[in-house]
Motif scaffolding. Structure first.
Motif, mmCIF file in Angstrom:
data_model
loop_
_atom_site.group_PDB
_atom_site.id
_atom_site.type_symbol
_atom_site.label_atom_id
_atom_site.label_comp_id
_atom_site.label_asym_id
_atom_site.label_seq_id
_atom_site.Cartn_x
_atom_site.Cartn_y
_atom_site.Cartn_z
ATOM 1 N N GLY A 1 -26.218 4.686 -8.863
ATOM 2 C CA GLY A 1 -26.043 3.440 -9.601
ATOM 3 C C GLY A 1 -25.018 2.538 -8.953
ATOM 4 N N THR A 2 -25.005 1.277 -9.386
ATOM 5 C CA THR A 2 -24.027 0.309 -8.914
ATOM 6 C C THR A 2 -23.528 -0.495 -10.097
ATOM 7 O OG1 THR A 2 -25.775 -1.305 -8.432
ATOM 8 C CG2 THR A 2 -25.043 0.096 -6.616
ATOM 9 N N ILE A 3 -22.335 -1.059 -9.940
ATOM 10 C CA ILE A 3 -21.777 -1.951 -10.943
ATOM 11 C C ILE A 3 -21.388 -3.255 -10.264
ATOM 12 C CG2 ILE A 3 -19.431 -1.006 -10.672
ATOM 13 C CD1 ILE A 3 -19.030 -1.570 -13.684
ATOM 14 N N VAL B 1 -26.612 -1.160 -12.607
ATOM 15 C CA VAL B 1 -27.978 -0.969 -12.123
ATOM 16 C C VAL B 1 -28.189 0.509 -11.827
ATOM 17 C CG1 VAL B 1 -29.683 -1.603 -10.385
ATOM 18 C CG2 VAL B 1 -27.961 -3.277 -11.108
ATOM 19 N N ARG B 2 -29.213 1.086 -12.464
ATOM 20 C CA ARG B 2 -29.535 2.512 -12.277
ATOM 21 C C ARG B 2 -30.781 2.631 -11.420
ATOM 22 N NH1 ARG B 2 -29.473 4.256 -18.504
ATOM 23 N NH2 ARG B 2 -30.720 2.354 -18.580
ATOM 24 N N ALA C 1 -39.451 4.992 -15.889
ATOM 25 C CA ALA C 1 -40.258 3.794 -16.114
ATOM 26 C C ALA C 1 -40.015 3.182 -17.484
ATOM 27 C CB ALA C 1 -41.734 4.127 -15.940
ATOM 28 N N ASP C 2 -39.653 3.997 -18.477
ATOM 29 C CA ASP C 2 -39.462 3.489 -19.827
ATOM 30 C C ASP C 2 -38.009 3.119 -20.123
ATOM 31 O OD1 ASP C 2 -38.630 6.094 -19.643
ATOM 32 O OD2 ASP C 2 -39.216 6.622 -21.697
ATOM 33 N N VAL C 3 -37.166 3.107 -19.088
ATOM 34 C CA VAL C 3 -35.754 2.779 -19.263
ATOM 35 C C VAL C 3 -35.421 1.539 -18.441
ATOM 36 C CG1 VAL C 3 -33.379 3.553 -18.899
ATOM 37 C CG2 VAL C 3 -35.120 5.176 -19.676
ATOM 38 N N ASP C 4 -34.731 0.582 -19.062
ATOM 39 C CA ASP C 4 -34.335 -0.632 -18.350
ATOM 40 C C ASP C 4 -33.330 -0.261 -17.259
ATOM 41 O OD1 ASP C 4 -33.591 -3.095 -17.462
ATOM 42 O OD2 ASP C 4 -33.129 -3.927 -19.431
ATOM 43 N N PRO C 5 -33.637 -0.554 -15.978
ATOM 44 C CA PRO C 5 -32.734 -0.159 -14.893
ATOM 45 C C PRO C 5 -31.469 -1.001 -14.817
ATOM 46 C CG PRO C 5 -34.561 -1.430 -14.012
ATOM 47 C CD PRO C 5 -34.850 -1.218 -15.475
ATOM 48 N N VAL C 6 -31.444 -2.150 -15.507
ATOM 49 C CA VAL C 6 -30.281 -3.031 -15.466
ATOM 50 C C VAL C 6 -29.663 -3.141 -16.853
ATOM 51 C CG1 VAL C 6 -29.427 -5.337 -14.924
ATOM 52 C CG2 VAL C 6 -31.286 -4.348 -13.569
ATOM 53 N N ASP D 1 -19.618 -2.262 -6.563
ATOM 54 C CA ASP D 1 -19.225 -0.897 -6.213
ATOM 55 C C ASP D 1 -20.293 0.071 -6.720
ATOM 56 O OD1 ASP D 1 -17.765 1.240 -5.266
ATOM 57 O OD2 ASP D 1 -15.920 0.705 -6.321
ATOM 58 N N THR D 2 -20.253 1.299 -6.215
ATOM 59 C CA THR D 2 -21.134 2.335 -6.745
ATOM 60 C C THR D 2 -20.658 2.725 -8.143
ATOM 61 O OG1 THR D 2 -19.777 4.065 -5.700
ATOM 62 C CG2 THR D 2 -21.677 3.243 -4.458
ATOM 63 N N TYR D 3 -21.588 3.241 -8.946
ATOM 64 C CA TYR D 3 -21.232 3.583 -10.327
ATOM 65 C C TYR D 3 -22.081 4.741 -10.830
ATOM 66 C CZ TYR D 3 -20.077 3.137 -15.246
ATOM 67 O OH TYR D 3 -19.642 3.398 -16.520
ATOM 68 N N GLU D 4 -21.424 5.664 -11.520
ATOM 69 C CA GLU D 4 -22.098 6.787 -12.175
ATOM 70 C C GLU D 4 -21.654 6.861 -13.628
ATOM 71 O OE1 GLU D 4 -24.492 8.592 -11.125
ATOM 72 O OE2 GLU D 4 -24.497 7.819 -9.078
ATOM 73 N N GLU D 5 -22.592 7.039 -14.532
ATOM 74 C CA GLU D 5 -22.269 7.150 -15.952
ATOM 75 C C GLU D 5 -21.579 8.481 -16.222
ATOM 76 O OE1 GLU D 5 -25.731 6.503 -18.286
ATOM 77 O OE2 GLU D 5 -26.268 4.648 -17.256
#
Length: 421
Positions: free
Chosen positions: A56-58, A74-75, A80-85, A360-364
């Motif tokens: 992911g990114t932020i 952004v993931r 497909a059923d999840v909003d990537p942004v 930057d990169t991002y992880e939940e």
């Protein structure tokens, strides 16, 4: 946790689930809530992040259309059923002027400082995906007068102690230069307190307002400079703070960077390697060379990997994608992708102010679940435009650049007045 499956198995399954699902599961039973909120489980969940590549990114920017600070997560691995942004607003709407400085991002936590347009000791850790925020206690070395000290921050994760740390350097303003070495304090999330650093502190300076950090190999890096004693000249270098051992170190730069004007350099991270951005000039830059340390710690491995040249157009580099495309902002406030091979750029249609963009990169993660306070829902809706709003929009367009011009003028006046050439 379950009457049908062993607790150990449930813990392993839960540790691989996204934070939003786990937050819902806490409502099922007291035992699930206790397990998911425990420091041990939060660490196990974080460990899954550390063991896999970033997906992911932020990005943060001040929207010139909505006149507010916005965050995008952004993931790339979203189903497909999840909003990537995911679009988020600022957690400090109304508390800061324009936007905060993002000190750094680590394991889903964003460190923010309100020192870009004045300073009010506001320093926070924020996990946007679980809406948790922690305002750090006021350090001992703080002041109400922004002109008394210049502050430089670093943020990252010490894996040996499983602790998040913030390092704060306070330089006292002198007549022609900041007085080095600075006073240093280190904040540990585990204890919630600042400790004064009493180890070796390099006698180096960092450019006010323009500094950035790069965290590589568990260490925070800043571009810095020191006076050589030869005609009061300066030499650039990389100042390093080891988050695990809490010690300062120094790394040398190639000669062409060591002799550059300090203001033209920024520390950065390029695909887990230490990098330095070298601008032709810090304000209204039209070209930038990107240097990468190919082997960490080996100062002979510095290599100029990319060069961005836009002729009469001005730019600021934000980061480098996996396919070597360079994300940058233009002086008109548009985000763009630049291909170094074709030397072509493509605008991405995101309008913001030039210096407000951050990438930057991002992880939940679940970090801060057991420490931070819950933030109220954020209203991202646009409001009807008024004359006052238009004036504010003009302010946010012009104030950051004017402030940077002032800082640069002050720095160059002091730099040249001290006998440097």
């Amino acid at each position: 946790m379950s009457d049908y499956y062993p607790e150990e198995l449930m813990v392993q399954i839960f540790s691989r689930l996204p934070p939003k699902s786990l937050l819902r599961f806490r409502c099922i039973s007291k035992s699930w809530n206790s397990q998911i909120s425990s420091p041990e489980f939060i660490w196990l969940h974080t460990l899954q992040i550390l063991l896999k590549p970033s997906t992911g990114t932020i990005m943060r920017y001040f929207s010139t259309i909505e006149r507010k600070e916005k965050y995008l997560i952004v993931r790339r691995d979203a189903s497909a059923d999840v909003d990537p942004v995911i679009t988020l607003g600022s957690p400090f709407s109304g508390r800061v002027r324009y936007y905060c400085r993002i000190v750094g991002v680590c394991n889903g936590v964003v460190c923010l400082s309100n020192d870009l347009f004045g300073y009010d000791n506001l320093l926070v850790l924020w996990n946007p995906r679980i809406s948790r925020c922690l305002t750090l206690s006021t350090p001992a070395r703080c002041c109400d007068n922004v002109w008394t000290y210049k502050f430089v921050f670093g943020f990252g994760f010490a894996i040996k102690t499983r602790d998040y740390k913030v390092v704060k350097m306070a330089y006292t303003h002198g007549d022609y230069q900041d007085l080095a070495p600075p006073k240093v304090e280190v904040y540990a999330l585990s204890s919630g307190i600042w400790n004064e650093f009493d180890g070796f502190i390099p006698d180096t300076g960092v450019i006010e307002y323009f500094w950035t950090q790069a965290v590589v190999c568990g260490k925070v890096h800043w571009t810095a400079y020191k006076r050589t004693g030869e005609g009061r000249r300066v030499e650039n270098l990389i100042m390093v703070f080891d988050l695990n051992d809490e010690i300062f170190q120094e790394l040398s730069l190639p000669e062409v960077l060591a002799n550059e004007i300090p203001m033209n350099l920024n520390a950065a991270e390029c695909r887990e390697s230490l990098a330095v951005y070298q601008y032709d000039t810090r304000i209204w830059s039209s070209s930038c060379s990107i240097w990468v340390m190919k082997q960490y710690g080996d100062t002979e491995s510095w290599s100029k990997e990319y060069n961005v040249a836009l002729g009469n157009e001005h730019l600021m580099v934000l980061g480098i994608s996996d396919n070597s495309e360079i994300l940058l902002t233009e002086s008109i406030g548009m985000l763009a992708l630049y291909n170094p091979e074709t030397q072509k750029k493509e605008r991405l249609g995101i309008p913001g102010t030039e210096y407000s963009f951050y990438f930057d990169t991002y992880e939940e993660s679940l970090v801060l679940l057991d420490k931070g306070v819950v933030l109220p829902p954020l209203d991202l809706s646009s409001e009807e435009t008024t004359d006052d709003d238009e004036d504010e929009e003009n302010d946010v367009e012009n104030a950051p650049q004017s402030w940077m011009h002032y800082i640069m003028h002050q720095y160059l006046t002091a730099f040249l007045g001290a006998g440097n050439i």
